[in-house]
Design an enzyme around this catalytic site. Structure first.
Site, PDB file in Angstrom:
ATOM      1  N   CYS A  98      -2.369  -2.775   7.559  1.00  0.00           N
ATOM      2  CA  CYS A  98      -2.262  -3.648   6.379  1.00  0.00           C
ATOM      3  C   CYS A  98      -0.962  -4.441   6.331  1.00  0.00           C
ATOM      4  O   CYS A  98      -0.946  -5.590   5.888  1.00  0.00           O
ATOM      5  CB  CYS A  98      -2.465  -2.827   5.114  1.00  0.00           C
ATOM      6  SG  CYS A  98      -4.152  -2.175   5.001  1.00  0.00           S
ATOM      7  N   ASP A 113       0.798  -1.240   0.000  1.00  0.00           N
ATOM      8  CA  ASP A 113       0.000   0.000   0.000  1.00  0.00           C
ATOM      9  C   ASP A 113       0.827   1.285   0.000  1.00  0.00           C
ATOM     10  O   ASP A 113       0.508   2.236   0.736  1.00  0.00           O
ATOM     11  CB  ASP A 113      -0.957   0.009   1.212  1.00  0.00           C
ATOM     12  CG  ASP A 113      -2.041  -1.050   1.116  1.00  0.00           C
ATOM     13  OD1 ASP A 113      -2.015  -1.861   0.181  1.00  0.00           O
ATOM     14  OD2 ASP A 113      -2.915  -1.077   2.008  1.00  0.00           O
ATOM     15  N   LYS A 124      -6.855  -4.776  -3.635  1.00  0.00           N
ATOM     16  CA  LYS A 124      -7.662  -5.325  -2.549  1.00  0.00           C
ATOM     17  C   LYS A 124      -8.637  -4.266  -2.063  1.00  0.00           C
ATOM     18  O   LYS A 124      -8.413  -3.074  -2.251  1.00  0.00           O
ATOM     19  CB  LYS A 124      -6.760  -5.799  -1.400  1.00  0.00           C
ATOM     20  CG  LYS A 124      -5.900  -4.703  -0.802  1.00  0.00           C
ATOM     21  CD  LYS A 124      -4.920  -5.263   0.210  1.00  0.00           C
ATOM     22  CE  LYS A 124      -4.063  -4.174   0.830  1.00  0.00           C
ATOM     23  NZ  LYS A 124      -4.803  -3.216   1.647  1.00  0.00           N
TER      24      LYS A 124
END
Ligand SMILES: [Zn+2]
Length: 220
Positions: free
Chosen positions: A168, A19, A119
């Site tokens: 995450c 991310d 995602k």
């Protein structure tokens, strides 16, 4: 300078970059404190040619995603709700598909990445981990296919870096270990939304079979 070196063979080792998107960098709606400081060292490790595979995750939500506080009347970011029997933190709107803040960060060498996994694309299910979504309405955690990809590429060891360490990155590393990979979280190449919880996080990761290392242990 050489610290306790980690031995690993390139062919069976992957780097997983989590991310690294503008919305998670300070100034973005979900900016992780000092997240900008890892851009340069993450670039260095991506360019190091130490890994057989580099993969990356991209948070990729439709507008009105269930994880957004704005989707829930009267709720503010960082408040929680019960969702499918589990606690869900509500976030500011972030990484909305197609927006500039959802792109892969322009300062990093994405040409080095062989596999991207998006995602959080299901409007009703959040996904912190690159391997499995958060809990779905039926109680399951549907897989993204990333574990299968790594297995097919004969990867046995995964180094994880990126944002955010306590969300995450943590979920991704725990799932990697659970999928049977030797998993190393590169501590100095990640940052937490809540740095005050980092000592506790270290303990909890050890209990989940996730090793913690600094990138200097790779000679970087
Ligand atoms: Zn998200």
């Amino acid at each position: 300078m050489k610290s306790a070196g980690i031995q690993f063979d390139k062919q069976h080792s992957a780097l997983l970059v989590v991310d690294m998107q503008p919305d998670f960098i300070p100034g973005g709606p979900l900016g992780v404190p000092t997240g900008d400081q890892i851009l340069s060292p993450v670039r260095t490790i991506m360019e190091s040619e130490r890994f057989g595979v580099i993969a990356a995750t991209q948070d990729w939500h439709p507008s009105g995603h269930i994880s957004f506080a704005s989707h829930h009347e009267g709720k503010k970011p960082l408040e929680t709700i019960q969702l499918y029997g589990k606690e869900q933190i509500l976030w500011p709107d972030h990484c909305v598909q197609g927006t500039a803040g959802a792109m892969m960060h322009p300062d990093l060498p994405w040409d080095r990445v062989l596999a991207f996994v998006r995602k959080g694309e299901d409007p009703g299910v959040d996904s912190y981990s690159g391997f499995r979504n958060n809990r779905a309405p039926d109680g399951s955690r549907p897989k993204t296919g990333l574990a299968g990809y790594f297995h097919d590429r004969s990867i046995t060891t995964i180094f994880v870096c990126g944002l955010a360490r306590d969300v995450c990155v943590r979920w991704t590393a725990e799932d990697a270990a659970d999928e049977g990979f030797t998993t190393i979280l590169l501590w100095n190449l990640s940052r937490s939304v809540n740095p005050d919880g980092d000592d506790q996080l270290r303990k909890e990761l050890a209990g989940k079979n996730v090793k913690i290392a600094e990138s200097s242990a790779l000679g970087l």
